[in-house]
Design a protein around this motif. Sequence first.
Motif, PDB file in Angstrom:
ATOM      1  N   ASP A   1     -10.381  -8.848  -0.925  1.00  0.00           N
ATOM      2  CA  ASP A   1     -10.445  -7.761  -1.897  1.00  0.00           C
ATOM      3  C   ASP A   1      -9.061  -7.135  -2.043  1.00  0.00           C
ATOM      4  OD1 ASP A   1     -11.473  -6.012  -3.695  1.00  0.00           O
ATOM      5  OD2 ASP A   1     -12.477  -4.728  -2.239  1.00  0.00           O
ATOM      6  N   GLU A   2      -8.779  -6.587  -3.209  1.00  0.00           N
ATOM      7  CA  GLU A   2      -7.475  -5.993  -3.522  1.00  0.00           C
ATOM      8  C   GLU A   2      -6.345  -6.970  -3.176  1.00  0.00           C
ATOM      9  OE1 GLU A   2      -7.167  -3.443  -5.212  1.00  0.00           O
ATOM     10  OE2 GLU A   2      -8.806  -2.033  -4.822  1.00  0.00           O
ATOM     11  N   ALA A   3      -6.510  -8.218  -3.624  1.00  0.00           N
ATOM     12  CA  ALA A   3      -5.569  -9.270  -3.231  1.00  0.00           C
ATOM     13  C   ALA A   3      -4.177  -9.052  -3.824  1.00  0.00           C
ATOM     14  CB  ALA A   3      -6.111 -10.630  -3.651  1.00  0.00           C
ATOM     15  N   TYR A   4      -4.093  -8.335  -4.932  1.00  0.00           N
ATOM     16  CA  TYR A   4      -2.770  -8.091  -5.518  1.00  0.00           C
ATOM     17  C   TYR A   4      -2.002  -7.032  -4.747  1.00  0.00           C
ATOM     18  CZ  TYR A   4      -3.682 -10.906  -9.649  1.00  0.00           C
ATOM     19  OH  TYR A   4      -3.933 -11.954 -10.490  1.00  0.00           O
ATOM     20  N   GLN A   5      -2.691  -6.255  -3.934  1.00  0.00           N
ATOM     21  CA  GLN A   5      -2.009  -5.257  -3.113  1.00  0.00           C
ATOM     22  C   GLN A   5      -1.683  -5.794  -1.725  1.00  0.00           C
ATOM     23  OE1 GLN A   5      -4.587  -3.735  -5.390  1.00  0.00           O
ATOM     24  NE2 GLN A   5      -2.606  -3.773  -6.405  1.00  0.00           N
ATOM     25  N   MET A   6      -2.109  -7.026  -1.456  1.00  0.00           N
ATOM     26  CA  MET A   6      -1.868  -7.638  -0.153  1.00  0.00           C
ATOM     27  C   MET A   6      -0.555  -8.406  -0.224  1.00  0.00           C
ATOM     28  SD  MET A   6      -4.422 -10.378   1.489  1.00  0.00           S
ATOM     29  CE  MET A   6      -4.553 -10.723   3.199  1.00  0.00           C
ATOM     30  N   ARG A   7       0.217  -8.333   0.862  1.00  0.00           N
ATOM     31  CA  ARG A   7       1.483  -9.046   0.839  1.00  0.00           C
ATOM     32  C   ARG A   7       1.279 -10.491   1.252  1.00  0.00           C
ATOM     33  NH1 ARG A   7       6.310  -5.782   3.558  1.00  0.00           N
ATOM     34  NH2 ARG A   7       5.972  -7.356   5.133  1.00  0.00           N
ATOM     35  N   SER A   8       2.171 -11.327   0.753  1.00  0.00           N
ATOM     36  CA  SER A   8       2.082 -12.755   1.037  1.00  0.00           C
ATOM     37  C   SER A   8       2.091 -13.042   2.537  1.00  0.00           C
ATOM     38  CB  SER A   8       3.252 -13.461   0.354  1.00  0.00           C
ATOM     39  OG  SER A   8       3.365 -14.778   0.783  1.00  0.00           O
ATOM     40  N   ASP A   9       2.918 -12.315   3.302  1.00  0.00           N
ATOM     41  CA  ASP A   9       2.975 -12.615   4.740  1.00  0.00           C
ATOM     42  C   ASP A   9       1.689 -12.199   5.448  1.00  0.00           C
ATOM     43  OD1 ASP A   9       3.533  -9.955   4.367  1.00  0.00           O
ATOM     44  OD2 ASP A   9       5.137  -9.847   5.835  1.00  0.00           O
ATOM     45  N   THR A  10       0.982 -11.205   4.921  1.00  0.00           N
ATOM     46  CA  THR A  10      -0.306 -10.844   5.508  1.00  0.00           C
ATOM     47  C   THR A  10      -1.329 -11.943   5.265  1.00  0.00           C
ATOM     48  OG1 THR A  10       0.268  -8.601   4.879  1.00  0.00           O
ATOM     49  CG2 THR A  10      -1.940  -8.946   5.708  1.00  0.00           C
ATOM     50  N   LEU A  11      -1.308 -12.495   4.062  1.00  0.00           N
ATOM     51  CA  LEU A  11      -2.219 -13.609   3.782  1.00  0.00           C
ATOM     52  C   LEU A  11      -1.906 -14.787   4.705  1.00  0.00           C
ATOM     53  CD1 LEU A  11      -4.443 -14.906   2.078  1.00  0.00           C
ATOM     54  CD2 LEU A  11      -2.699 -15.639   0.464  1.00  0.00           C
TER      55      LEU A  11
END
Lengths: 514, 459
Positions: free
Chosen positions: B157-167
């Motif tokens: 959820d809220e994937a656009y607010q998640m940073r690439s390194d967190t993913l």
Amino acid sequence: MPLIETLARMEAAAAGAARPLTTVRHRHLSDRPLVCVPLTTAGEAGAPLGALVGTDRERPLLLTVAQPRDRDLRFAFLAELADAVLPYLDGFADAVGHEERKETDPETGRKVTVQVELCADAPQLIVPSTAGAAYMRLLGRSTRFRRTAEQDPEAPYPAPPRVPLLGRWLTHLGERARVPGSCLLLPMTELLTRHWATGQSALEDQHLGALLAWIDPPDGHSGRTAAEHAESARDADGILRCPPAGPATDPAFDNTLLAPAMARYDAGVPGAAEELRELIGGQLRPTWDAVWRGYDLLRALPPGGHVADRWKRDRWSYTAHRDRVRAGEPPQPRRDDAVTAARKLASRETAQAQLDAQEALDDPLVMAGRRLAGEAFAGEVTAVEEAFSDGPRPMPRPLVTLRTTDTPLLTDGARLHRPLPDGKAQSAVFVAYGEGAAGSLTVRLTGGMGRGKVPAPGSVPEPGETVCWTLFEHAPRGGPQLPEPEDTPWTHGGPPASAPEGDTPDPTTPEDFL
Amino acid sequence: MTGAPWTSPAAPGPGGTEPFDPGAAATAATDAILHDTLHGTRPGVVVDSPPGAGKSTLVVRAARELAAAGHPLMIVAQTNAQVDDLVLRLAEKDPGLPVGRLHGSEAGTVDPALAALPEVRASAKIGDLAGMDVVVSTAAKWAHTKVEEGWRHAIVDEAYQMRSDTLLAVAGLFERALFVGDPGQLDPFSVVGAEQWAGLAYDPSASAVATLLAHNPDLPQHRLPVSWRLPASAAPLVSDAFYPFTRFRSGTGPGDRSLAFGTAGDGSGVDRVLDEAAASGWGLLELPARHTPRTDPEAVRAVALVVRRLLDRGTVATSERGPGPEPVTAARIAVGTAHRDQAAAVRAALAELGVGGVVVDTANRLQGREYDVTVVLHPLSGRPDATAFHLETGRLCVLASRHRHACVVVCRAGVAELLDEHPSTDPVQLGVTVKFPDGWEAHHAVLARLAEHRVGWRP
């Protein structure tokens, strides 16, 4: 820009002289740094024109390239630079101490304590400006994949023996310089702007001569007039009296003096090479002296309390790269893979948070800025009330009320931190603003009082004592554990290809291994 | 610069004059998303959701359908508040669904309301939550979680607010995932420079979706076409200014929502701007031009006065949700600012006027929340310069899209001139998709619209 820096700049502009931003020096300065002032050729990316380099301020080594478009001369310059820089870098490799470190045993999988070497000191390279540091990085990138005749006898244009190694070291220093608070490669303008605020813009602060004029103006001049002189005074030929700190040169110098001299060199006029050396050295020497002047100004400040801790991490960084070179590992890859990039970013964010906290703890003036920004507050303790936590084993959770004139941005239950005399941090939570008296607020201590039923002596502030609480942590933790590069998930393109990138030529210019 | 600058005949999505049934359009989109999630062949599905388009509803429905089909799943949200909200919504829709709430070890991170839910179990250890149909936690907690066997399905959820390194840190936990988010809101950021990775597909400071799509361009991408939150007066502006190529419509028509006051205005600027906002959905309270510190005392007081009068005048809101007018209470009002110190100043000013219970926060913290009326302190009000921070498209988008009925903006005059003096100067990086529209353009579009609802006021 933080409010306190804005205020300092306004004061500096009004007074005509720089204002201090700190009371201590927040960066390590080596007793014997290597200063390097590079110049580049206009219009030709990565073509050095010359450099002054050395550890002795009276006797710098002048290196020049009479015709920067001649690649043989360019390599000769890099070879000379390597001969000047590498002995200095290597000079710290053998004096080592031993440290204990936890490592995972590959056979048993258990954490074991191992003795590892840590170099007692590390090199420090000082360049005049941020652009100079970027130029070091560029030199590193353009030389670390070069092949020497020894590595590859078939190479059509072999590099002189030590040039690729220079490239690896410059790359390492350049990467390390991106870590906040690190001190292996330092631009003088950044050092000075961290410690003083001038009455000019941040862009104008990039000019080392103008910056020094604000901080330490010549007798009888205000910082403003001295800075204007440094920036724009020209002699009868239109040449800047204070040459720019580079690596870019003054265009008037290029057109009026440098180009004709190079034409004479190209035409084979006797003495033209010496003339060029003279010219380039004349442009470099004022910057060389300015870097050392800045060094002296900074050395006059006492070092901050955490500076040695951070320098120790630089020593780890130096030792680790020394080990990689000794182990014969290949040069740093052209690009970071996904995991390495994420790890670097995470470690730099942690370093930034630690640096911000440590600078504030080391320096009341920096802490004043954080207090002004609502990120900390100081005040006198007016009352301490004994209280205990709920639960089967009640622990002391005293309520401390203090009076402050600061205006912290507190929300309910905000976590607070305060340094204790032993260097550890005490935690607390914000409870409420006091009724009645303005600026009164109460916090509940939640840690740093030992494990007993009675708080450890001296761990609870007394009425009348002045305490300073921060809303930021003092030793922020690092980011999450990331997978190993070979476990890179599908979302990030899967594991990286295993072929070492340095061996693949540039697709458009196959002679380049950049 | 006037009117809507975006005319893109090729723009896909709802538009034109043909009759539009918002309910049917939204259902069709949701059905397609669920089909790809449950039966698709690709490991990921990306859903773009404009403000208030039913993103949470979609997440809850997808989670329930996956669980019902016998696929236990993990849900990744970005903040503890979002996680708690999702758990509450799941329990409300399906009280019998076993839901695990994985949380950090510090006390007080979990909403106490969760304790009352019989099928919800909260724990700091993933082992305690084994066998639960759905396990929900923050990305930060998931990143520290180690499991023997991962999940086959996940929802981010809220994937656009998640940073690439967190993913990168959590992606090893699942095989396939549904990524849901709002591309128009604030991008993730880093406190240290990350320029050296700009242009790389896996730039760790980029958004998770940017990295995901760069590596997997063939993933099915959907979008929700209807905003149920924004009123008919706001959806066209927000859509034009911030989503010019993926337009959306409001779920309600022009007459479906209205604001009314119990008492007539007293003729002051504050009351006039409220009347304007009630009539048109937008109001701009313009103070005289002046360079001010961030916590401009006059503007802050004006914001507080607008809220005070909104409450004093007995405002009632009529909407499709209820049969009659509902009072607009303090809990249904929010104040949005750009900076935390501005929010603190507004809170203090409201306390001085005796107003409590109104949420005052920065754009970052208002993301994903919804109110009847919002009062916004314009990010560029009183500024001498327009920095990248203040020009960021997402910041303005968040502030202008939190309301169900009306939005009042308080601003110093002269922002249009300020914008013209500060064109965007961000360096263009090779390989980086240029963010479009840029904040400069979006600011002008919003200002042009607000100018039609301007009430000048000298405090």
